[in-house]
Motif scaffolding. Sequence first.
Motif, PDB file in Angstrom:
ATOM      1  N   CYS A 264       0.849  -1.194   0.000  1.00 39.57           N
ATOM      2  CA  CYS A 264       0.000   0.000   0.000  1.00 39.57           C
ATOM      3  C   CYS A 264       0.880   1.237   0.000  1.00 39.57           C
ATOM      4  O   CYS A 264       1.823   1.358   0.805  1.00 39.57           O
ATOM      5  CB  CYS A 264      -0.918  -0.006   1.220  1.00 39.57           C
TER       6      CYS A 264
ATOM      7  N   VAL B 204      -0.350  -6.296   0.840  1.00 36.61           N
ATOM      8  CA  VAL B 204      -1.695  -6.737   0.464  1.00 36.61           C
ATOM      9  C   VAL B 204      -1.556  -7.906  -0.509  1.00 36.61           C
ATOM     10  O   VAL B 204      -0.900  -7.777  -1.551  1.00 36.61           O
ATOM     11  CB  VAL B 204      -2.506  -5.605  -0.202  1.00 36.61           C
TER      12      VAL B 204
ATOM     13  N   GLU C  22      -5.968  -5.041  -3.246  1.00 33.90           N
ATOM     14  CA  GLU C  22      -5.730  -3.606  -3.231  1.00 33.90           C
ATOM     15  C   GLU C  22      -6.707  -2.895  -4.167  1.00 33.90           C
ATOM     16  O   GLU C  22      -7.371  -3.529  -4.989  1.00 33.90           O
ATOM     17  CB  GLU C  22      -4.293  -3.296  -3.649  1.00 33.90           C
TER      18      GLU C  22
ATOM     19  N   ARG D  79      -2.100   3.147  -5.586  1.00 32.49           N
ATOM     20  CA  ARG D  79      -2.411   1.798  -5.110  1.00 32.49           C
ATOM     21  C   ARG D  79      -2.535   1.803  -3.593  1.00 32.49           C
ATOM     22  O   ARG D  79      -1.586   2.099  -2.878  1.00 32.49           O
ATOM     23  CB  ARG D  79      -1.314   0.831  -5.550  1.00 32.49           C
TER      24      ARG D  79
ATOM     25  N   CYS E  83      -4.396  -0.091   0.093  1.00 31.11           N
ATOM     26  CA  CYS E  83      -5.135  -1.180   0.721  1.00 31.11           C
ATOM     27  C   CYS E  83      -6.555  -0.674   0.998  1.00 31.11           C
ATOM     28  O   CYS E  83      -6.820   0.534   0.986  1.00 31.11           O
ATOM     29  CB  CYS E  83      -4.457  -1.629   2.015  1.00 31.11           C
TER      30      CYS E  83
END
Length: 210
Positions: free
Chosen positions: A161, A168, A173, A180, A182
């Motif tokens: 993340c 993740v 995600e 990007r 979580c």
Amino acid sequence: MLPPLEQLLSECESLHGHMCPGQVLGARMALLGCSLIDIKDPRNLERKNLIVWVEIDRCMTDAISAVTGVRLGKRSLKYVDYGKVAATFLNLQTGHAVRLIALDSSRELADTLYPAYENKKARQVQTYLAASDKLLFKVEWVKVEVTDLDLPGRPHRRVICMKCGEGVNDGREVLVDGVRLCKACALPPYYSPDMAGGQCATGEGEPFVE
């Protein structure tokens, strides 16, 4: 082949800690679900062919796990929080899937069939043992999309993340404006910081990989 219902209920009780109507209903649901999708030996020879989605975190789920051998940690048991006494059984080999829903009418049926039992749970247990599948469950043939990221086995993908730096696994995600994240960072998480909880130790080094 699966053992008789009596033995399965003993295993359910051992896993769950006590016997209750939900255990009997879950065992019956598991037996019917496996039968409908032609899974005869889910705990041994066909253990890699079965995935089950449960829609409630109640007694029924433990019974399904005990009867079929599916486990959350093995990724053969999936949990979706619908609050419904329902489960979907998928045969990975054939692609056939069936969703079973416990009928609310079975509760009233218990009062009708066994009025001599003063205890409501006892009436339900006897009903769930004796009633036909048709009186207990609604059956829906369904399709379930499963990708490699949903299958049992080692993680297929792991990302970090870009906000919290936590790892993740398997495509869980999300992208927000090209970043990007979580789900805990992208959406309101189920937890919140406890400023009175004291200082937490922080780890250093490579991200954990299961």
